[in-house]
Design an enzyme around this catalytic site. Structure first.
Site, mmCIF file in Angstrom:
data_model
loop_
_atom_site.group_PDB
_atom_site.id
_atom_site.type_symbol
_atom_site.label_atom_id
_atom_site.label_comp_id
_atom_site.label_asym_id
_atom_site.label_seq_id
_atom_site.Cartn_x
_atom_site.Cartn_y
_atom_site.Cartn_z
ATOM 1 C CB CYS A 115 -0.980 -0.045 1.165
ATOM 2 S SG CYS A 115 -2.343 1.140 0.965
ATOM 3 C CG HIS A 208 -3.746 -3.264 3.248
ATOM 4 N ND1 HIS A 208 -2.763 -2.819 4.109
ATOM 5 C CD2 HIS A 208 -4.280 -2.157 2.663
ATOM 6 C CE1 HIS A 208 -2.715 -1.492 4.058
ATOM 7 N NE2 HIS A 208 -3.615 -1.068 3.195
ATOM 8 C CD GLU A 210 -1.533 -5.830 5.667
ATOM 9 O OE1 GLU A 210 -1.741 -4.632 5.970
ATOM 10 O OE2 GLU A 210 -1.144 -6.183 4.529
#
Length: 237
Positions: A115, A208, A210
């Site tokens: 990002c 993202h 994660e």
């Protein structure tokens, strides 16, 4: 077997509820993703006053780097006037992240940028950013959306598909591409979703991974790739 050591670039917070003072932080999801992939996450601290101090020497001890998301990049960093929708910039963090990105390029360290991390990489390479993207048929600000992955890219080899769905949370994006960067994924509205460095060992994504590293195979693959690249560096030293 010793885990590859991955520097997770810290985020400075002025106040944290469980601490008396300011803190250097890393999102737990990022550290968990690195750990689950077989790496050892270590939060990389930026010294107050001179965040770039001794960075090449410090980073050279690591096997890989994870550059996370965060606040908007100050447009002064790429020679633009501020849009009112660019908010909450952090000069210290910009200094630090830009210095890390340039050191990683010079050192040839494996890096995954996420990002804001991709935006910082682009600015470090001389590129510019779009300060605000309006929502279109592709929702970027807080949603899951489709991304087209370009064939014959490193990213395509990692995720193994022409199209993937990603967890998106951003309102800025790459405008003019920086030197030695190649676009490897785009959203349906044309927003750049991934880039790779032509010379350095860097893969960067706008989404993202994660967020869903434990349940989405393509997101898991990005962290597995980072640890694989870091492990190869570790074994070669």
């Amino acid at each position: 077997m010793t885990r590859p050591l991955v520097a997770v670039v810290g985020r400075r917070a002025e106040q944290v509820a469980i601490l008396r003072f300011s803190a250097t932080l890393a999102a737990e999801a990022l550290c968990e993703a690195v750990w689950a992939a077989g790496g050892e996450p270590v939060v990389l601290h930026g010294p107050a006053g001179d965040p770039a101090m001794d960075l090449p020497d410090r980073l050279d001890r690591f096997d890989g780097v994870l550059m996370p998301g965060g606040a908007d990049v100050d447009p002064i960093r790429y020679g633009a006037q501020a849009d009112p929708r660019t908010q909450d910039t952090v000069p210290f963090q910009d200094d630090y992240d830009l210095a890390v990105s340039r050191a990683v390029i010079d050192l040839g360290l494996p890096m995954l940028a996420i990002c804001r991390g991709m935006q910082i990489l682009n600015v470090a390479a001389g590129g510019t950013l779009c300060q605000h993207i309006s929502e279109t048929t592709t929702p970027h600000h807080n949603a899951i959306h489709d991304v087209r992955v370009l064939r014959e890219s490193r990213l395509h080899l990692i995720v193994g598909s022409d199209h993937i769905d990603v967890s998106s949370y951003h309102h800025q994006a790459i405008d003019r591409l920086g030197a030695d960067l190649v676009v490897t994924a785009v959203a349906g509205d044309g927003v750049v979703e991934a880039v790779e460095h032509c010379r350095a060992d860097i893969i960067a994504v706008q989404w993202h991974p994660e967020d869903r590293h434990g349940g989405c195979a393509t997101d898991t693959a990005l962290f597995a790739d980072l640890i694989d690249r870091a492990g190869k560096r570790k074994d070669s030293l």
